[in-house]
Scaffold this motif. Structure first.
Motif, PDB file in Angstrom:
ATOM      1  N   LEU A 166      -1.143   1.589 -11.506  1.00 25.94           N
ATOM      2  CA  LEU A 166      -1.713   0.300 -11.112  1.00 25.94           C
ATOM      3  C   LEU A 166      -1.529  -0.761 -12.190  1.00 25.94           C
ATOM      4  O   LEU A 166      -1.230  -1.916 -11.888  1.00 25.94           O
ATOM      5  CB  LEU A 166      -3.194   0.447 -10.763  1.00 25.94           C
ATOM      6  N   HIS A 167      -1.689  -0.375 -13.468  1.00 20.67           N
ATOM      7  CA  HIS A 167      -1.572  -1.375 -14.524  1.00 20.67           C
ATOM      8  C   HIS A 167      -0.125  -1.637 -14.931  1.00 20.67           C
ATOM      9  O   HIS A 167       0.337  -2.773 -14.937  1.00 20.67           O
ATOM     10  CB  HIS A 167      -2.387  -0.978 -15.757  1.00 20.67           C
ATOM     11  N   ASP A 168       0.606  -0.587 -15.280  1.00 25.27           N
ATOM     12  CA  ASP A 168       1.935  -0.789 -15.844  1.00 25.27           C
ATOM     13  C   ASP A 168       3.012  -1.071 -14.798  1.00 25.27           C
ATOM     14  O   ASP A 168       4.001  -1.723 -15.111  1.00 25.27           O
ATOM     15  CB  ASP A 168       2.342   0.419 -16.694  1.00 25.27           C
ATOM     16  N   ILE A 169       2.831  -0.594 -13.588  1.00 22.42           N
ATOM     17  CA  ILE A 169       3.850  -0.817 -12.567  1.00 22.42           C
ATOM     18  C   ILE A 169       3.471  -1.979 -11.650  1.00 22.42           C
ATOM     19  O   ILE A 169       4.316  -2.802 -11.310  1.00 22.42           O
ATOM     20  CB  ILE A 169       4.124   0.474 -11.769  1.00 22.42           C
ATOM     21  N   PHE A 171      -7.289  -4.337 -15.766  1.00 22.47           N
ATOM     22  CA  PHE A 171      -8.190  -3.210 -15.985  1.00 22.47           C
ATOM     23  C   PHE A 171      -9.563  -3.439 -15.354  1.00 22.47           C
ATOM     24  O   PHE A 171     -10.235  -2.482 -14.981  1.00 22.47           O
ATOM     25  CB  PHE A 171      -8.354  -2.926 -17.478  1.00 22.47           C
ATOM     26  N   THR A 172      -9.966  -4.693 -15.219  1.00 21.91           N
ATOM     27  CA  THR A 172     -11.256  -4.972 -14.581  1.00 21.91           C
ATOM     28  C   THR A 172     -11.278  -4.505 -13.135  1.00 21.91           C
ATOM     29  O   THR A 172     -12.338  -4.145 -12.621  1.00 21.91           O
ATOM     30  CB  THR A 172     -11.579  -6.483 -14.638  1.00 21.91           C
ATOM     31  N   GLU A 173     -10.115  -4.506 -12.477  1.00 18.54           N
ATOM     32  CA  GLU A 173     -10.048  -4.023 -11.097  1.00 18.54           C
ATOM     33  C   GLU A 173      -9.773  -2.522 -11.033  1.00 18.54           C
ATOM     34  O   GLU A 173     -10.138  -1.865 -10.061  1.00 18.54           O
ATOM     35  CB  GLU A 173      -8.953  -4.772 -10.332  1.00 18.54           C
ATOM     36  N   ILE A 174      -9.124  -1.974 -12.045  1.00 16.80           N
ATOM     37  CA  ILE A 174      -8.791  -0.548 -12.061  1.00 16.80           C
ATOM     38  C   ILE A 174     -10.021   0.295 -12.388  1.00 16.80           C
ATOM     39  O   ILE A 174     -10.207   1.378 -11.824  1.00 16.80           O
ATOM     40  CB  ILE A 174      -7.658  -0.267 -13.069  1.00 16.80           C
ATOM     41  N   ALA A 175     -10.853  -0.191 -13.292  1.00 12.34           N
ATOM     42  CA  ALA A 175     -12.014   0.577 -13.760  1.00 12.34           C
ATOM     43  C   ALA A 175     -12.893   1.096 -12.613  1.00 12.34           C
ATOM     44  O   ALA A 175     -13.210   2.291 -12.583  1.00 12.34           O
ATOM     45  CB  ALA A 175     -12.827  -0.259 -14.747  1.00 12.34           C
ATOM     46  N   ALA A 190      -4.901   4.365 -19.750  1.00 13.25           N
ATOM     47  CA  ALA A 190      -3.549   3.797 -19.680  1.00 13.25           C
ATOM     48  C   ALA A 190      -2.793   4.030 -20.981  1.00 13.25           C
ATOM     49  O   ALA A 190      -1.607   4.375 -20.967  1.00 13.25           O
ATOM     50  CB  ALA A 190      -3.617   2.308 -19.361  1.00 13.25           C
ATOM     51  N   SER A 191      -3.484   3.870 -22.088  1.00 14.90           N
ATOM     52  CA  SER A 191      -2.844   4.090 -23.389  1.00 14.90           C
ATOM     53  C   SER A 191      -2.404   5.536 -23.534  1.00 14.90           C
ATOM     54  O   SER A 191      -1.271   5.827 -23.956  1.00 14.90           O
ATOM     55  CB  SER A 191      -3.817   3.718 -24.508  1.00 14.90           C
ATOM     56  N   ARG A 192      -3.287   6.445 -23.180  1.00 12.73           N
ATOM     57  CA  ARG A 192      -2.958   7.871 -23.248  1.00 12.73           C
ATOM     58  C   ARG A 192      -1.800   8.204 -22.307  1.00 12.73           C
ATOM     59  O   ARG A 192      -0.900   8.969 -22.656  1.00 12.73           O
ATOM     60  CB  ARG A 192      -4.199   8.688 -22.872  1.00 12.73           C
ATOM     61  N   LEU A 210       0.831  -1.208   0.000  1.00 18.31           N
ATOM     62  CA  LEU A 210       0.000   0.000   0.000  1.00 18.31           C
ATOM     63  C   LEU A 210       0.863   1.253   0.000  1.00 18.31           C
ATOM     64  O   LEU A 210       0.571   2.229  -0.705  1.00 18.31           O
ATOM     65  CB  LEU A 210      -0.938   0.003   1.212  1.00 18.31           C
ATOM     66  N   GLN A 211       1.939   1.218   0.769  1.00 17.93           N
ATOM     67  CA  GLN A 211       2.868   2.353   0.832  1.00 17.93           C
ATOM     68  C   GLN A 211       3.482   2.601  -0.548  1.00 17.93           C
ATOM     69  O   GLN A 211       3.598   3.739  -0.987  1.00 17.93           O
ATOM     70  CB  GLN A 211       3.966   2.046   1.857  1.00 17.93           C
ATOM     71  N   ALA A 212       3.878   1.529  -1.225  1.00 20.02           N
ATOM     72  CA  ALA A 212       4.487   1.658  -2.552  1.00 20.02           C
ATOM     73  C   ALA A 212       3.499   2.229  -3.560  1.00 20.02           C
ATOM     74  O   ALA A 212       3.842   3.109  -4.356  1.00 20.02           O
ATOM     75  CB  ALA A 212       5.001   0.295  -3.027  1.00 20.02           C
ATOM     76  N   VAL A 213       2.266   1.752  -3.531  1.00 20.79           N
ATOM     77  CA  VAL A 213       1.241   2.265  -4.446  1.00 20.79           C
ATOM     78  C   VAL A 213       1.018   3.752  -4.193  1.00 20.79           C
ATOM     79  O   VAL A 213       1.031   4.573  -5.115  1.00 20.79           O
ATOM     80  CB  VAL A 213      -0.089   1.482  -4.283  1.00 20.79           C
ATOM     81  N   ALA A 214       0.829   4.106  -2.946  1.00 19.84           N
ATOM     82  CA  ALA A 214       0.542   5.499  -2.602  1.00 19.84           C
ATOM     83  C   ALA A 214       1.721   6.415  -2.928  1.00 19.84           C
ATOM     84  O   ALA A 214       1.538   7.518  -3.461  1.00 19.84           O
ATOM     85  CB  ALA A 214       0.185   5.611  -1.116  1.00 19.84           C
ATOM     86  N   TYR A 215       2.933   5.972  -2.648  1.00 21.23           N
ATOM     87  CA  TYR A 215       4.110   6.810  -2.920  1.00 21.23           C
ATOM     88  C   TYR A 215       4.283   7.051  -4.411  1.00 21.23           C
ATOM     89  O   TYR A 215       4.583   8.162  -4.845  1.00 21.23           O
ATOM     90  CB  TYR A 215       5.365   6.163  -2.336  1.00 21.23           C
ATOM     91  N   ARG A 216       4.073   6.006  -5.206  1.00 23.75           N
ATOM     92  CA  ARG A 216       4.232   6.176  -6.649  1.00 23.75           C
ATOM     93  C   ARG A 216       3.170   7.102  -7.232  1.00 23.75           C
ATOM     94  O   ARG A 216       3.404   7.769  -8.218  1.00 23.75           O
ATOM     95  CB  ARG A 216       4.227   4.829  -7.342  1.00 23.75           C
TER      96      ARG A 216
END
Length: 187
Positions: A129-132, A137-141, A155-157, A18-24
């Motif tokens: 969330l997707h590339d790192i 995408f089903t969970e990101i949406a 993500a593409s953009r 969680l720390q890594a996600v939030a920091y990035r």
């Protein structure tokens, strides 16, 4: 073991992720810690019996908190991480002890944040969330409040902006201008 102790143990198992996600996403260790702490508060108040995937639930909560913090930062027109990058690198330049080497390694993360600062909050979260973190995408949406197709487009953009490419090649823009001019001339 009480239910509270079990919940603390489970949360601590996810804390580094969680720390890594939030920091990035945020580029600030203190803001990342705030987001993780807030996720703990929300978890401790939630009905955990209905949570099927605790890691996914916590990642979603932290991502949404980061999204809110990024939007708040934008609305307050806070300075970008770019202003701090030069100061941080300059202040650690002449030191050669192991601690300073670790700080220099963190500056690579700061460079990533400068690149990510080109993205709007939804693009940034989707990209991170997707590339790192290889989240589907089903969970990101649901996190960004978009459809799966829209999340893919975000993500593409984001990838195009990170790589410094334009979404529409210049030659296509010239052709589009010709068509618009022809249409306006006909009208």
């Amino acid at each position: 073991m009480s239910e509270h102790d079990w919940l603390v143990e489970k949360f601590e198992a996810y804390r580094n992720h969680l720390q890594a996600v939030a920091y990035r996403m945020l580029g600030s260790l203190s803001e990342a810690e705030d987001a993780v702490q807030e996720s703990w508060l929300r978890l401790s108040r939630a009905d955990t019996s209905v949570i099927e995937n605790l890691g996914g639930w916590l990642t979603t909560v932290v991502s949404r908190l980061c999204l809110d913090m990024l939007r708040s930062r934008k609305s307050r027109r806070e300075e970008s991480i770019e202003t701090y990058l030069t100061e941080t690198l300059a202040s650690h330049e002449d030191r050669s002890d192991p601690e300073q080497e670790a700080i220099l390694a963190d500056s690579v993360g700061l460079a990533l944040l400068v690149v990510l600062s080109k993205l709007n909050p939804s693009e940034r979260i989707t990209f991170v969330l997707h590339d790192i973190f290889a989240m589907p995408f089903t969970e990101i949406a649901p996190i960004v409040g978009k459809s799966e197709i829209a999340a893919r487009q975000l993500a593409s953009r984001a990838r195009q902006r990170v790589h410094g490419t334009r979404a529409v090649p210049e030659s296509d823009l010239a052709r589009q201008r010709e068509l618009v001019d022809a249409f306006l001339a006909a009208a």
